[in-house]
Design an enzyme around this catalytic site. Sequence first.
Site, mmCIF file in Angstrom:
data_model
loop_
_atom_site.group_PDB
_atom_site.id
_atom_site.type_symbol
_atom_site.label_atom_id
_atom_site.label_comp_id
_atom_site.label_asym_id
_atom_site.label_seq_id
_atom_site.Cartn_x
_atom_site.Cartn_y
_atom_site.Cartn_z
ATOM 1 N N GLY A 46 0.863 -1.301 0.084
ATOM 2 C CA GLY A 46 -0.263 0.047 -0.210
ATOM 3 C C GLY A 46 1.196 0.937 -0.088
ATOM 4 O O GLY A 46 2.263 1.405 0.779
ATOM 5 N N GLN A 51 2.823 10.188 0.472
ATOM 6 C CA GLN A 51 3.850 9.290 1.090
ATOM 7 C C GLN A 51 5.316 9.768 -0.341
ATOM 8 O O GLN A 51 6.544 9.276 -0.050
ATOM 9 C CB GLN A 51 4.361 8.271 1.045
ATOM 10 C CG GLN A 51 3.198 7.470 2.552
ATOM 11 C CD GLN A 51 3.461 5.999 2.280
ATOM 12 O OE1 GLN A 51 2.140 5.405 2.178
ATOM 13 N NE2 GLN A 51 4.351 5.222 3.218
ATOM 14 N N CYS A 95 5.629 0.347 7.057
ATOM 15 C CA CYS A 95 5.491 1.277 6.245
ATOM 16 C C CYS A 95 6.091 2.050 5.430
ATOM 17 O O CYS A 95 8.492 1.594 5.981
ATOM 18 C CB CYS A 95 5.107 2.682 6.981
ATOM 19 S SG CYS A 95 4.850 3.833 6.027
ATOM 20 N N LEU A 96 6.480 1.890 4.114
ATOM 21 C CA LEU A 96 7.275 2.065 3.612
ATOM 22 C C LEU A 96 8.412 3.756 3.538
ATOM 23 O O LEU A 96 8.667 3.494 3.262
ATOM 24 C CB LEU A 96 6.889 2.402 1.525
ATOM 25 C CG LEU A 96 6.481 1.302 1.370
ATOM 26 C CD1 LEU A 96 6.033 1.590 -0.256
ATOM 27 C CD2 LEU A 96 7.946 0.094 1.116
ATOM 28 N N HIS A 137 -4.692 1.801 7.430
ATOM 29 C CA HIS A 137 -3.154 1.824 7.459
ATOM 30 C C HIS A 137 -2.854 3.550 7.154
ATOM 31 O O HIS A 137 -2.442 4.375 6.943
ATOM 32 C CB HIS A 137 -2.158 1.074 7.213
ATOM 33 C CG HIS A 137 -0.928 1.637 7.162
ATOM 34 N ND1 HIS A 137 0.687 0.951 8.042
ATOM 35 C CD2 HIS A 137 -0.464 2.887 6.358
ATOM 36 C CE1 HIS A 137 1.271 1.672 7.615
ATOM 37 N NE2 HIS A 137 1.619 2.449 6.923
ATOM 38 N N GLU A 138 -3.641 2.860 4.907
ATOM 39 C CA GLU A 138 -3.066 4.246 4.134
ATOM 40 C C GLU A 138 -4.333 5.327 4.118
ATOM 41 O O GLU A 138 -3.935 6.652 4.234
ATOM 42 C CB GLU A 138 -3.293 3.241 2.822
ATOM 43 C CG GLU A 138 -2.562 2.426 2.524
ATOM 44 C CD GLU A 138 -1.255 1.928 2.871
ATOM 45 O OE1 GLU A 138 -0.413 3.854 2.621
ATOM 46 O OE2 GLU A 138 -0.719 1.238 2.619
ATOM 47 N N HIS A 141 -2.922 8.218 6.529
ATOM 48 C CA HIS A 141 -2.143 8.408 5.874
ATOM 49 C C HIS A 141 -1.951 9.632 5.180
ATOM 50 O O HIS A 141 -1.301 10.704 5.902
ATOM 51 C CB HIS A 141 -1.099 8.244 4.954
ATOM 52 C CG HIS A 141 0.466 7.376 5.600
ATOM 53 N ND1 HIS A 141 1.179 7.855 5.614
ATOM 54 C CD2 HIS A 141 0.456 5.398 5.143
ATOM 55 C CE1 HIS A 141 1.664 6.624 6.314
ATOM 56 N NE2 HIS A 141 1.794 5.434 5.622
HETATM 57 NI NI NI Z 1 2.806 3.188 5.511
#
Ligand code: NI
Length: 173
Positions: A46, A51, A95-96, A137-138, A141
């Site tokens: 995701g 991000q 998380c990226l 989670h997304e 963000h």
């Molecule tokens: Ni994340």
Amino acid sequence: MSVLPILIHPDPRLKKAAEPVGEVTDELRQLADDMLETMYKAPGIGLAAPQVGVLSRLLVMDCVKEEGAAPRPMALFNPEVVWASDDVSTYEEGCLSIPDQYADVDRPAEVRVRWVDRDGAECEEHFTGLWSTCVQHEIDHLDGKLFIDYLKPLRRQMITRKMVKLKRERARA
Ligand code: NI
């Protein structure tokens, strides 16, 4: 399509609420495609627009993990949770924007999410399992919230310090 640079925490852009998307334009479709390519390459399941430094309410995801199964790249504009289960499930999240750090997070086990797709059509779907965790989670963000915000302050500060160090090392490289 192109791979975009992913912002690493701490970054003020990861703490801001993103703006709703108006009409889904070609430019936004291109952004969604680039985000999907960026996500697959990372690799991740995701990715949210903040991000990659874009403060618009857009997220992409693909939680298909069975080997040999067809991918399901999804792009969700203006996603919102319209129902959440009382049942909670715990997943070890990552998380990226916070590379190589993982922690257990509790979230509603199942959610119903409404969004606008890349063709401008309204969609609604019931998500369970990893898909449910990922979409929540997304969406977080898009509200400037990271999974480490659910952790105890000490753990969060420890991870943040590691990320500050990582960014310093990367800047020097
Ligand atoms: Ni994340």
